[in-house]
Motif scaffolding. Structure first.
Motif, PDB file in Angstrom:
ATOM      1  N   SER A   1       0.828  -1.213   0.000  1.00 46.81           N
ATOM      2  CA  SER A   1       0.000   0.000   0.000  1.00 46.81           C
ATOM      3  C   SER A   1       0.861   1.261   0.000  1.00 46.81           C
ATOM      4  CB  SER A   1      -0.930  -0.005   1.212  1.00 46.81           C
ATOM      5  OG  SER A   1      -0.190   0.022   2.420  1.00 46.81           O
ATOM      6  N   THR A   2       1.990   1.228   0.711  1.00 46.19           N
ATOM      7  CA  THR A   2       2.882   2.400   0.740  1.00 46.19           C
ATOM      8  C   THR A   2       3.520   2.618  -0.624  1.00 46.19           C
ATOM      9  OG1 THR A   2       3.370   1.944   3.070  1.00 46.19           O
ATOM     10  CG2 THR A   2       4.830   3.456   1.931  1.00 46.19           C
ATOM     11  N   LYS A   3       3.867   1.553  -1.321  1.00 47.50           N
ATOM     12  CA  LYS A   3       4.423   1.688  -2.673  1.00 47.50           C
ATOM     13  C   LYS A   3       3.409   2.330  -3.614  1.00 47.50           C
ATOM     14  CE  LYS A   3       7.882  -2.026  -2.659  1.00 47.50           C
ATOM     15  NZ  LYS A   3       8.270  -3.344  -3.237  1.00 47.50           N
ATOM     16  N   LYS A   4       2.143   1.924  -3.497  1.00 46.32           N
ATOM     17  CA  LYS A   4       1.101   2.507  -4.344  1.00 46.32           C
ATOM     18  C   LYS A   4       0.922   3.996  -4.032  1.00 46.32           C
ATOM     19  CE  LYS A   4      -1.493  -1.790  -5.011  1.00 46.32           C
ATOM     20  NZ  LYS A   4      -2.775  -2.502  -4.760  1.00 46.32           N
ATOM     21  N   THR A   5       0.950   4.331  -2.740  1.00 49.76           N
ATOM     22  CA  THR A   5       0.849   5.739  -2.344  1.00 49.76           C
ATOM     23  C   THR A   5       2.016   6.541  -2.897  1.00 49.76           C
ATOM     24  OG1 THR A   5      -0.303   5.124  -0.306  1.00 49.76           O
ATOM     25  CG2 THR A   5       0.695   7.319  -0.388  1.00 49.76           C
ATOM     26  N   SER A   6       3.203   5.953  -2.842  1.00 52.81           N
ATOM     27  CA  SER A   6       4.396   6.615  -3.355  1.00 52.81           C
ATOM     28  C   SER A   6       4.276   6.894  -4.851  1.00 52.81           C
ATOM     29  CB  SER A   6       5.631   5.756  -3.078  1.00 52.81           C
ATOM     30  OG  SER A   6       6.786   6.317  -3.655  1.00 52.81           O
ATOM     31  N   GLN A   7       3.703   5.956  -5.579  1.00 57.00           N
ATOM     32  CA  GLN A   7       3.515   6.157  -7.013  1.00 57.00           C
ATOM     33  C   GLN A   7       2.550   7.304  -7.294  1.00 57.00           C
ATOM     34  OE1 GLN A   7       2.182   2.284  -8.263  1.00 57.00           O
ATOM     35  NE2 GLN A   7       4.239   1.406  -8.294  1.00 57.00           N
ATOM     36  N   ILE A   8       1.505   7.408  -6.465  1.00 53.69           N
ATOM     37  CA  ILE A   8       0.529   8.489  -6.647  1.00 53.69           C
ATOM     38  C   ILE A   8       1.164   9.847  -6.355  1.00 53.69           C
ATOM     39  CG2 ILE A   8      -1.618   9.474  -5.748  1.00 53.69           C
ATOM     40  CD1 ILE A   8      -2.563   6.593  -5.230  1.00 53.69           C
ATOM     41  N   THR A   9       1.873   9.942  -5.217  1.00 56.37           N
ATOM     42  CA  THR A   9       2.489  11.227  -4.855  1.00 56.37           C
ATOM     43  C   THR A   9       3.578  11.626  -5.853  1.00 56.37           C
ATOM     44  OG1 THR A   9       4.003  10.068  -3.345  1.00 56.37           O
ATOM     45  CG2 THR A   9       1.982  10.968  -2.407  1.00 56.37           C
ATOM     46  N   LYS A  10       4.285  10.641  -6.398  1.00 57.30           N
ATOM     47  CA  LYS A  10       5.293  10.941  -7.404  1.00 57.30           C
ATOM     48  C   LYS A  10       4.650  11.496  -8.668  1.00 57.30           C
ATOM     49  CE  LYS A  10       9.441  10.878  -9.219  1.00 57.30           C
ATOM     50  NZ  LYS A  10      10.503  11.793  -8.736  1.00 57.30           N
ATOM     51  N   ALA A  11       3.523  10.886  -9.070  1.00 56.27           N
ATOM     52  CA  ALA A  11       2.811  11.381 -10.248  1.00 56.27           C
ATOM     53  C   ALA A  11       2.282  12.792 -10.015  1.00 56.27           C
ATOM     54  CB  ALA A  11       1.664  10.439 -10.589  1.00 56.27           C
ATOM     55  N   MET A  12       1.739  13.056  -8.826  1.00 67.06           N
ATOM     56  CA  MET A  12       1.236  14.392  -8.510  1.00 67.06           C
ATOM     57  C   MET A  12       2.366  15.414  -8.481  1.00 67.06           C
ATOM     58  SD  MET A  12      -1.591  13.518  -5.561  1.00 67.06           S
ATOM     59  CE  MET A  12      -2.091  15.224  -5.406  1.00 67.06           C
ATOM     60  N   GLN A  13       3.532  15.012  -8.019  1.00 60.57           N
ATOM     61  CA  GLN A  13       4.698  15.908  -8.025  1.00 60.57           C
ATOM     62  C   GLN A  13       5.068  16.301  -9.449  1.00 60.57           C
ATOM     63  OE1 GLN A  13       8.251  14.199  -6.264  1.00 60.57           O
ATOM     64  NE2 GLN A  13       9.566  15.599  -7.416  1.00 60.57           N
ATOM     65  N   MET A  14       5.079  15.324 -10.347  1.00 66.65           N
ATOM     66  CA  MET A  14       5.455  15.603 -11.732  1.00 66.65           C
ATOM     67  C   MET A  14       4.409  16.489 -12.420  1.00 66.65           C
ATOM     68  SD  MET A  14       6.886  11.820 -12.775  1.00 66.65           S
ATOM     69  CE  MET A  14       7.333  12.316 -14.440  1.00 66.65           C
ATOM     70  N   VAL A  15       3.128  16.256 -12.114  1.00 64.42           N
ATOM     71  CA  VAL A  15       2.070  17.083 -12.699  1.00 64.42           C
ATOM     72  C   VAL A  15       2.197  18.532 -12.217  1.00 64.42           C
ATOM     73  CG1 VAL A  15      -0.414  17.501 -12.724  1.00 64.42           C
ATOM     74  CG2 VAL A  15       0.449  15.185 -13.035  1.00 64.42           C
ATOM     75  N   SER A  16       2.432  18.700 -10.913  1.00 66.41           N
ATOM     76  CA  SER A  16       2.574  20.043 -10.358  1.00 66.41           C
ATOM     77  C   SER A  16       3.801  20.753 -10.922  1.00 66.41           C
ATOM     78  CB  SER A  16       2.667  19.981  -8.831  1.00 66.41           C
ATOM     79  OG  SER A  16       1.464  19.492  -8.268  1.00 66.41           O
TER      80      SER A  16
ATOM     81  N   ASP B   1      11.222   6.180   2.592  1.00 62.83           N
ATOM     82  CA  ASP B   1      11.844   5.871   3.883  1.00 62.83           C
ATOM     83  C   ASP B   1      11.027   4.833   4.646  1.00 62.83           C
ATOM     84  OD1 ASP B   1      13.813   7.695   3.330  1.00 62.83           O
ATOM     85  OD2 ASP B   1      12.893   9.326   4.492  1.00 62.83           O
ATOM     86  N   LEU B   2       9.716   4.974   4.608  1.00 62.23           N
ATOM     87  CA  LEU B   2       8.847   4.020   5.307  1.00 62.23           C
ATOM     88  C   LEU B   2       8.942   2.633   4.678  1.00 62.23           C
ATOM     89  CD1 LEU B   2       6.719   3.463   7.446  1.00 62.23           C
ATOM     90  CD2 LEU B   2       4.969   4.281   5.844  1.00 62.23           C
ATOM     91  N   ILE B   3       9.017   2.601   3.348  1.00 68.19           N
ATOM     92  CA  ILE B   3       9.170   1.302   2.668  1.00 68.19           C
ATOM     93  C   ILE B   3      10.466   0.625   3.093  1.00 68.19           C
ATOM     94  CG2 ILE B   3       9.566   0.229   0.411  1.00 68.19           C
ATOM     95  CD1 ILE B   3       7.622   2.323  -0.752  1.00 68.19           C
ATOM     96  N   GLY B   4      11.544   1.413   3.209  1.00 72.22           N
ATOM     97  CA  GLY B   4      12.811   0.847   3.658  1.00 72.22           C
ATOM     98  C   GLY B   4      12.715   0.283   5.069  1.00 72.22           C
ATOM     99  N   ASP B   5      12.066   1.025   5.967  1.00 67.61           N
ATOM    100  CA  ASP B   5      11.908   0.542   7.349  1.00 67.61           C
ATOM    101  C   ASP B   5      11.041  -0.710   7.399  1.00 67.61           C
ATOM    102  OD1 ASP B   5      13.426   2.674   8.180  1.00 67.61           O
ATOM    103  OD2 ASP B   5      11.704   3.932   8.722  1.00 67.61           O
ATOM    104  N   LEU B   6       9.952  -0.701   6.618  1.00 64.53           N
ATOM    105  CA  LEU B   6       9.068  -1.868   6.610  1.00 64.53           C
ATOM    106  C   LEU B   6       9.752  -3.085   5.999  1.00 64.53           C
ATOM    107  CD1 LEU B   6       5.684  -0.199   5.555  1.00 64.53           C
ATOM    108  CD2 LEU B   6       6.246  -1.163   7.793  1.00 64.53           C
TER     109      LEU B   6
END
Length: 290
Positions: free
Chosen positions: A13-28, A258-263
């Motif tokens: 789930s964190t990986k999926k969230t990361s993909q969404i935030t990365k896409a939003m960063q690129m759009v912005s 970072d959270l993915i690395g810890d998990l």
């Protein structure tokens, strides 16, 4: 300790969230480039109309124009520019907090102020607290055209001329660069800065010829000048909004990584512990059979 399945589900789930935030960063980031270009392209127009108004104010009979004259302040108008959506860090909260503190400090009742809310965040905040909103606009595009705010800008000017309020301030975030912005509080009306128009006009050697009279031009130009300031502030605020959202999404993506690395480390440790436990049980069972 969480089970291996639970940890694995959190990683997914964190990986999926990361993909969404990365896409939003690129759009912005993409929107930011165009917003910066729009703001830069509009600046010469505001500068030129300011020069023309300065010359007319310096040479014409403009001292009695209602937009240039200070009067006793019975009611103050606040134009607040925020975004319609969130996920932009402190972009909205900084403006709203400043306006709210200003109103709470200066005014005793809702009869002493009027709010013009541009953006859903400002509208929702002040409406929830039953504060006096006289005009509002939502759904402004990422790269706005003047037609989108023409009505609210002209109404804001007309309400000043009609005496609905006696001074007008605008609050917005000024775009500095992709990682920083600053809160701006500017007085729009009355246009007291033109009281010293003579000194400013003398520094400019440009010669203007006006047709028809300067006074007639001033009657048309002053409202347009204030409207142009509102639109320029909106363009500036939109650039700051895209920059703030890009920065916020970059931080969210980094935090997710970072959270993915810890998990992942937690998952590997739990799996190793489970394997060790299984080996121990096997060895213990084999020893019991001997």
């Amino acid at each position: 300790m969480a089970s291996l399945i639970d940890i694995k589900q959190r990683i997914t789930s964190t990986k999926k969230t990361s993909q969404i935030t990365k896409a939003m960063q690129m759009v912005s980031a993409s929107k930011l480039g165009k917003a910066e270009s729009n703001a830069r392209a509009y600046a010469p127009y505001v500068s030129k109309i300011h020069d023309v108004v300065t010359h007319i104010a310096a040479t014409g009979n403009s001292s009695d124009h209602p937009m240039l004259v200070s009067r006793p302040v019975k009611r103050t108008g606040y134009i607040v520019i925020t975004s319609d959506t969130g996920l932009a860090g402190s972009y909205n909260s900084s403006v709203i907090k400043e306006v709210f503190q200003e109103i709470s400090t200066k005014h005793q009742s809702s009869e002493e102020y009027a709010i013009i809310a541009i953006g859903r965040n400002a509208r929702d905040f002040f409406k929830t607290r039953q504060m006096n909103i006289v005009l509002e606009v939502q759904g402004i595009s990422d790269h706005p055209a003047f037609a989108e705010i023409k009505d609210i800008a002209s109404n804001a000017v007309q309400m000043f001329e009609d005496g609905v309020y006696d001074e007008v301030f605008i609050y917005y975030n000024h775009h500095i660069n992709s990682i920083s912005s600053e809160l701006r509080r500017e007085q729009l009306l009355p246009l007291t800065q033109f009281k010293d128009a003579n000194a400013e006009a003398e520094k400019d050697l440009t010669v203007y010829e006006f047709e028809p009279s300067e006074q007639e031009i001033l009657e048309v130009l002053l409202p347009q000048y204030v409207e142009s300031l509102i639109f320029g502030a909106l363009l500036d605020a939109k650039a700051a909004e895209h920059a703030a959202r890009m920065t916020a999404m970059r931080s969210a993506t980094d935090n997710a990584q970072d959270l993915i690395g810890d998990l992942s480390l937690q998952y590997n440790r739990a799996r190793q512990a489970a394997i060790t436990q299984e080996i121990t049980e096997i060895v213990g069972g084999a020893a019991a059979l001997e």
